[in-house]
Enzyme design. Sequence first.
Site, PDB file in Angstrom:
ATOM      1  N   LEU A   1       0.852  -1.181   0.000  1.00 34.86           N
ATOM      2  CA  LEU A   1       0.000   0.000   0.000  1.00 34.86           C
ATOM      3  C   LEU A   1       0.892   1.236   0.000  1.00 34.86           C
ATOM      4  CD1 LEU A   1      -2.845  -0.779   2.588  1.00 34.86           C
ATOM      5  CD2 LEU A   1      -3.138  -0.366   0.132  1.00 34.86           C
ATOM      6  N   ASP A   2       0.563   2.221  -0.833  1.00 35.63           N
ATOM      7  CA  ASP A   2       1.322   3.468  -0.848  1.00 35.63           C
ATOM      8  C   ASP A   2       1.232   4.152   0.514  1.00 35.63           C
ATOM      9  OD1 ASP A   2       2.002   3.122  -3.501  1.00 35.63           O
ATOM     10  OD2 ASP A   2       0.313   4.307  -4.254  1.00 35.63           O
TER      11      ASP A   2
END
Length: 315
Positions: free
Chosen positions: A48-49
């Site tokens: 996940l960013d």
Amino acid sequence: MLGRAGSVGAVISGLLLVDKPAGLTSHDVVARARRALGTRKVGHAGTLDPAATGLLTLGVGPATRLLTYLVGLDKQYTTTIRLGQATTTDDAEGEPLGEAAPTAALAAVTDERLAAEVTRLTGEIDQIPSSVSAIKVDGRRSYDRVRAGEEVTLASRRVTVSAFAVTAVRRGPDAVEVDATIDCSSGTYIRALARDLGTALAVGGHLTALRRTRVGPFAVDTPDTITLDALVSAGESGSAASLLATPAHVAERLFPVVAVDDAQTRDLSHGKKLDGLDIADASPVAAVDPQGRLVALLSVERGRARILTGFPQDS
């Protein structure tokens, strides 16, 4: 609800479902889990960013062998797309690309046009991933090449957007903000969907919020998912291992299950094949012993099973 029993003998093994907060990388979460659990053997399935929140699946100890099967699961996201300006990264972290859309162009983004373009981005589609992604190009991450000033164009890939449901639209003089819930196959870039929606509507677009709410059968809004603060606190009290879902309970959510007796468990632990299993052909199949422990993942054909992955029960 998933069973909790993180350690067997000296082995800490299981799955952690963590609700990642904004501002941290996936590796930051892994590092905190390692400290909390007192082990280096922690990995994650699906990055996940930093700006994104939501479900991050962590494998611990021998259960990291399950991560291979988690990576390819379908995902669900809630997101906000801002129509009116494209960016270099297809999200709010990037620099604006070109001019912002004029008010007249935004006014032309009617509910009907929006619905039509969303429909075109639903189903099996060919998607060009964002150039600021972790995809490797000649051995280097695409985002590293972009940050070094290179121009990168990635090849398109076939992905499936099984649902793209618009849940709210907010209209202003400078932008149209679209909230949506998206169900998609592994490897789908939600940033690229935002970019492509903006391009199709001739106003530009980028992602401003992203939350992963589901990975396969595992959801963020269940008691099985913990906050990062809860994990850190449990680590300080020495109880973090109790937060782990057992490998057997995880496998039972993902695969067909066959019960094996003590003799079959010993055979599997020695790498032997099993004959005469009363189960339909499948791969993988989770072999669970009388104590409820995951012994191995099997490939079963005509009642004969061979081991795909074994799971040690003690140190």
